[in-house]
Design a protein around this motif. Sequence first.
Motif, mmCIF file in Angstrom:
data_model
loop_
_atom_site.group_PDB
_atom_site.id
_atom_site.type_symbol
_atom_site.label_atom_id
_atom_site.label_comp_id
_atom_site.label_asym_id
_atom_site.label_seq_id
_atom_site.Cartn_x
_atom_site.Cartn_y
_atom_site.Cartn_z
ATOM 1 N N ILE A 75 0.818 -0.746 0.317
ATOM 2 C CA ILE A 75 -0.006 0.029 0.077
ATOM 3 C C ILE A 75 1.081 1.086 -0.425
ATOM 4 C CG2 ILE A 75 -2.177 -1.235 1.318
ATOM 5 C CD1 ILE A 75 -1.013 0.023 3.534
ATOM 6 N N ASP A 76 0.029 2.259 -0.733
ATOM 7 C CA ASP A 76 1.173 3.530 -0.036
ATOM 8 C C ASP A 76 -0.386 4.213 0.352
ATOM 9 O OD1 ASP A 76 2.855 3.486 -2.346
ATOM 10 O OD2 ASP A 76 2.351 3.069 -3.822
ATOM 11 N N ILE A 77 0.461 5.434 1.289
ATOM 12 C CA ILE A 77 -0.448 6.578 2.207
ATOM 13 C C ILE A 77 -0.123 7.905 1.547
ATOM 14 C CG2 ILE A 77 -1.258 7.147 4.363
ATOM 15 C CD1 ILE A 77 0.188 4.087 5.172
ATOM 16 N N ASN A 78 -1.233 7.927 1.510
ATOM 17 C CA ASN A 78 -0.269 9.771 0.836
ATOM 18 C C ASN A 78 -1.982 11.446 1.552
ATOM 19 O OD1 ASN A 78 1.054 9.640 -1.699
ATOM 20 N ND2 ASN A 78 -0.529 8.340 -2.126
ATOM 21 N N PHE A 79 -1.445 11.581 1.776
ATOM 22 C CA PHE A 79 -2.166 13.056 2.835
ATOM 23 C C PHE A 79 -1.616 14.242 1.733
ATOM 24 C CE2 PHE A 79 -1.263 10.565 7.157
ATOM 25 C CZ PHE A 79 -0.232 9.830 6.544
ATOM 26 N N TYR A 80 -3.182 14.208 2.159
ATOM 27 C CA TYR A 80 -3.536 16.115 1.376
ATOM 28 C C TYR A 80 -4.636 17.072 2.322
ATOM 29 C CZ TYR A 80 -3.144 12.314 -2.469
ATOM 30 O OH TYR A 80 -3.009 11.100 -3.222
ATOM 31 N N LYS A 81 -4.020 18.135 2.627
ATOM 32 C CA LYS A 81 -4.943 19.387 3.156
ATOM 33 C C LYS A 81 -5.716 19.346 2.320
ATOM 34 C CE LYS A 81 -3.297 22.080 6.279
ATOM 35 N NZ LYS A 81 -3.013 21.310 7.499
ATOM 36 N N ASP A 82 -7.470 19.148 3.153
ATOM 37 C CA ASP A 82 -8.280 19.458 2.436
ATOM 38 C C ASP A 82 -9.466 19.848 3.757
ATOM 39 O OD1 ASP A 82 -10.560 19.719 1.009
ATOM 40 O OD2 ASP A 82 -10.875 17.347 0.525
ATOM 41 N N LYS A 83 -9.368 20.948 4.117
ATOM 42 C CA LYS A 83 -10.179 21.522 5.190
ATOM 43 C C LYS A 83 -10.927 20.968 4.899
ATOM 44 C CE LYS A 83 -6.630 24.881 6.480
ATOM 45 N NZ LYS A 83 -5.977 25.543 7.458
ATOM 46 N N GLU A 84 -12.122 21.602 4.442
ATOM 47 C CA GLU A 84 -13.162 21.899 3.536
ATOM 48 C C GLU A 84 -13.855 20.034 3.290
ATOM 49 O OE1 GLU A 84 -11.120 24.082 2.148
ATOM 50 O OE2 GLU A 84 -11.963 26.060 3.562
ATOM 51 N N TRP A 85 -13.162 19.629 3.344
ATOM 52 C CA TRP A 85 -13.624 17.954 2.909
ATOM 53 C C TRP A 85 -14.279 17.942 1.091
ATOM 54 C CZ3 TRP A 85 -15.877 14.259 6.725
ATOM 55 C CH2 TRP A 85 -15.478 14.084 8.007
ATOM 56 N N SER A 86 -13.285 18.930 0.615
ATOM 57 C CA SER A 86 -13.922 18.590 -0.829
ATOM 58 C C SER A 86 -13.694 17.780 -1.999
ATOM 59 C CB SER A 86 -13.201 20.039 -1.915
ATOM 60 O OG SER A 86 -11.775 19.583 -2.334
#
Length: 181
Positions: free
Chosen positions: A159-170
């Motif tokens: 697996i790969d685990i990636n993080f994205y900043k998404d404060k608005e839950w867009s």
Amino acid sequence: MAADSIRSNLSPHVCAPYFKVSYMFKYILSILILGVSFMAWSEETWSVGEATIQGKPVVYKFMNDFPDGSTRSKMEWLTVVSWTYDGSTNNGMPPKHVNEFMIKLEDGLETIRGREELYFDVYSATGNGLKEFVFYIADREVFMKRFNEALSGHDAYPIDINFYKDKEWSNLKKLQTDFGI
């Protein structure tokens, strides 16, 4: 949405997919569809739908409703656990032996401590050679510690685990919109 790295079906609409919601369910602890286990908790409403991406079916299971605004504001990290597999002999779906291994991973993910305080699992997607488990989390370091605790004793997963900043839950909003929720 800023990304630490991008490699997923996060934007299913990019390939002009066809979306349909198969059905909705409520108060279900788990469900088996096309041999794929999906996470769900009581008191929540989830939808299961199918999109066609690059001519292949992709099955989504996703949360219909959002937690309250204060909870969402604490969980600004969109976290994607991705598993790439060879689906060439199964119309883009995982072969049986791979799917069984994926179900073990999912069972382990269901035991991560801190749901609703540290994270929310918001959707999963399976198809077109990719399985994704998607979460919104509050703290990457704590989440990864609990992630590893939950999977201790398991065999290693590809697996790969990636993080994205998404404060608005867009990302979840877009998926719900695509399915008409």
